[in-house]
Structure formats: C-alpha cells, structure tokens
Write an enzyme that holds these catalytic residues in place. Sequence first.
Site, PDB file in Angstrom:
ATOM      1  N   SER A 118     -10.328   4.417 -21.195  1.00 31.83           N
ATOM      2  CA  SER A 118     -10.611   3.630 -22.395  1.00 31.83           C
ATOM      3  C   SER A 118      -9.576   3.847 -23.495  1.00 31.83           C
ATOM      4  O   SER A 118      -9.695   3.268 -24.576  1.00 31.83           O
ATOM      5  CB  SER A 118     -12.018   3.958 -22.907  1.00 31.83           C
ATOM      6  OG  SER A 118     -12.104   5.318 -23.292  1.00 31.83           O
ATOM      7  N   GLU A 127      -9.700  16.104 -23.668  1.00 32.94           N
ATOM      8  CA  GLU A 127     -10.659  16.475 -22.611  1.00 32.94           C
ATOM      9  C   GLU A 127     -11.614  17.570 -23.092  1.00 32.94           C
ATOM     10  O   GLU A 127     -11.891  18.548 -22.374  1.00 32.94           O
ATOM     11  CB  GLU A 127      -9.917  16.928 -21.340  1.00 32.94           C
ATOM     12  CG  GLU A 127      -9.002  15.870 -20.742  1.00 32.94           C
ATOM     13  CD  GLU A 127      -9.719  14.691 -20.108  1.00 32.94           C
ATOM     14  OE1 GLU A 127     -10.970  14.722 -19.992  1.00 32.94           O
ATOM     15  OE2 GLU A 127      -9.046  13.716 -19.757  1.00 32.94           O
ATOM     16  N   CYS A 187     -22.345  -3.579 -14.134  1.00 30.57           N
ATOM     17  CA  CYS A 187     -21.666  -3.331 -12.857  1.00 30.57           C
ATOM     18  C   CYS A 187     -21.667  -1.866 -12.445  1.00 30.57           C
ATOM     19  O   CYS A 187     -21.248  -1.527 -11.339  1.00 30.57           O
ATOM     20  CB  CYS A 187     -20.230  -3.831 -12.920  1.00 30.57           C
ATOM     21  SG  CYS A 187     -20.103  -5.593 -13.288  1.00 30.57           S
TER      22      CYS A 187
HETATM   23  P1  ADP Z   1      -8.573   7.926 -21.350  1.00 29.81           P
HETATM   24  O1  ADP Z   1      -7.956   9.115 -22.033  1.00 29.81           O
HETATM   25  O2  ADP Z   1      -9.691   7.308 -22.161  1.00 29.81           O
HETATM   26  O3  ADP Z   1      -8.981   8.182 -19.929  1.00 29.81           O
HETATM   27  P2  ADP Z   1      -5.867   6.919 -21.420  1.00 29.81           P
HETATM   28  O4  ADP Z   1      -5.476   6.886 -22.868  1.00 29.81           O
HETATM   29  O5  ADP Z   1      -5.369   8.071 -20.605  1.00 29.81           O
HETATM   30  O6  ADP Z   1      -7.453   6.782 -21.304  1.00 29.81           O
HETATM   31  O7  ADP Z   1      -5.354   5.614 -20.661  1.00 29.81           O
HETATM   32  C1  ADP Z   1      -5.588   4.314 -21.143  1.00 29.81           C
HETATM   33  C2  ADP Z   1      -4.752   3.372 -20.277  1.00 29.81           C
HETATM   34  O8  ADP Z   1      -5.309   3.317 -18.972  1.00 29.81           O
HETATM   35  C3  ADP Z   1      -4.698   1.933 -20.725  1.00 29.81           C
HETATM   36  O9  ADP Z   1      -3.743   1.706 -21.728  1.00 29.81           O
HETATM   37  C4  ADP Z   1      -4.288   1.239 -19.428  1.00 29.81           C
HETATM   38  O10 ADP Z   1      -2.892   1.280 -19.255  1.00 29.81           O
HETATM   39  C5  ADP Z   1      -4.888   2.123 -18.343  1.00 29.81           C
HETATM   40  N1  ADP Z   1      -6.056   1.571 -17.645  1.00 29.81           N
HETATM   41  C6  ADP Z   1      -6.320   1.737 -16.329  1.00 29.81           C
HETATM   42  N2  ADP Z   1      -7.486   1.167 -15.986  1.00 29.81           N
HETATM   43  C7  ADP Z   1      -8.000   0.609 -17.099  1.00 29.81           C
HETATM   44  C8  ADP Z   1      -9.199  -0.112 -17.407  1.00 29.81           C
HETATM   45  N3  ADP Z   1     -10.108  -0.383 -16.460  1.00 29.81           N
HETATM   46  N4  ADP Z   1      -9.415  -0.508 -18.671  1.00 29.81           N
HETATM   47  C9  ADP Z   1      -8.488  -0.240 -19.628  1.00 29.81           C
HETATM   48  N5  ADP Z   1      -7.347   0.439 -19.413  1.00 29.81           N
HETATM   49  C10 ADP Z   1      -7.083   0.862 -18.172  1.00 29.81           C
HETATM   50 MG    MG Z   2      -7.739  11.064 -21.448  1.00 31.22          MG
HETATM   51 ZN    ZN Z   3     -18.836  -5.406 -15.345  1.00 29.96          ZN
END
Ligand code: ADP
Ligand code: MG
Ligand code: ZN
Length: 191
Positions: free
Chosen positions: A20, A90, A181
Amino acid sequence: MHQTPIDTGWVEVICGPMFSGKTEELIRRLRRAELARQKVQSFKPSRDNRYDATQIVSHSQQRRDGHAVESSADLRAAVLPDVQVIGIDEVQFFDAGIVEVVDTLATQGKRVLVAGLDQDYLGRPFEPMPQLLAIAEYITKTLAICMVCGNPAGRSQRLVQTGDRVLVGSHDSYEARCRKCYDPAAGKETP
Ligand code: ADP
Ligand code: MG
Ligand code: ZN
C-alpha cells in the site's frame, strides 16, 4: 498535518496492508526531514531481511540506509541523543516494548514515524499497531490496489498456507485484496 508542532515531539503512524506504499511514504517523509537539515535515524527489525539486511527497501525498490535491530531495547540503545527524527519500518515485528520506547522518544521531543501492517493475514489487528495508533498524534492509512478487482485494498491475502502469524515474504506469498475479494481461509493451514 495542518500545523507543524513547535518545540515538541510527536508520533506519526503510517499503516495499511502490504503493497500500500507505507515504506515509500516513510522514505518520502524522512527524505524531506533531511532536506530540512534535521538529524534523522531510521530503523527496521532485523527479522525483515526480504530485500536487504539493513536497508529499508520498498516493493518499488526505493531504498535508504537503516539500522537493523533485534528488539525495542536495542532500538532505544541505538538512538543518538541529538537525533530529531526517527523512522521505524515494519514496526509490527517489534516486541510490545516498542510502544513505550516510541512514546518516551516523542515525549523527549523527537518526531517518531512508524510504518507497519495494521492487520495480520487473517485480518486481525496486528499488535503492537493498535497500541501505537492509540498513542499517535497523526495517523495515515494507506490502501493498495486489489489484485482481483482493482478496488482500494485494505487486506493482505496470503497465497501460501501456513499457520505462522509471521511469514516474511513479498509478491511470492502475498497480494493486496479488497474486503470483497479477500479470503482468509485461503491462507489458513489445512488441518
Ligand atoms: P508497503 O510498505 O505498504 O508494503 P511499499 O511502499 O513497499 O509498500 O510498495 C508500494 C509499491 O508496491 C507501489 O508503489 C507499487 O509499485 C507496488 N505494488 C505492488 N503491488 C501493488 C498493489 N496491489 N497495489 C499497489 N501497489 C502495488
Ligand atoms: Mg513496507
Ligand atoms: Zn477486490
């Protein structure tokens, strides 16, 4: 944030499901603090070794140097006295002691940013995030894109079956899903 506090610390929480943009947003805020010539330290739990042992890395491969620590006590001990801004990624992987550490650092006048999951793979609140949300001044909830229907997604769908609450992984083992979903049973261990 409408008005930046002066002469005081505070806590900012960035929470939401996997993919996200929590880490991207954390990195963005820490970079801006550095541009403002503030002294910044960033931390992550050593358990999160997905992309790098010490660097904080987003799924989109944005990265910054971080200090990997085993526990909230180690984090507390590694904070430099003159640091102004502290970022923790995290944060759900830390022990419960992280709540008091974050609270104390903010009371000492530091800006503390924490990013992490608000729900586990079964959609349950992921401690210590509920406690951190309770003590935070500022809260941002980020949403991903549902990989099934494209709606805003607040859940992390586990794609492999295991009963462990913690399974450190990425695209191989999780995807973002909306409420409609999302299927918690699909990530549960079959007895
Ligand atoms: P988090 O720390 O919340 O796990 P990150 O900041 O590491 O997220 O990564 C966000 C990036 O992940 C987005 O900019 C995009 O490039 C990628 N991404 C992969 N799958 C998705 C998804 N289902 N929805 C939105 N972004 C996604
Ligand atoms: Mg992260
Ligand atoms: Zn959905």
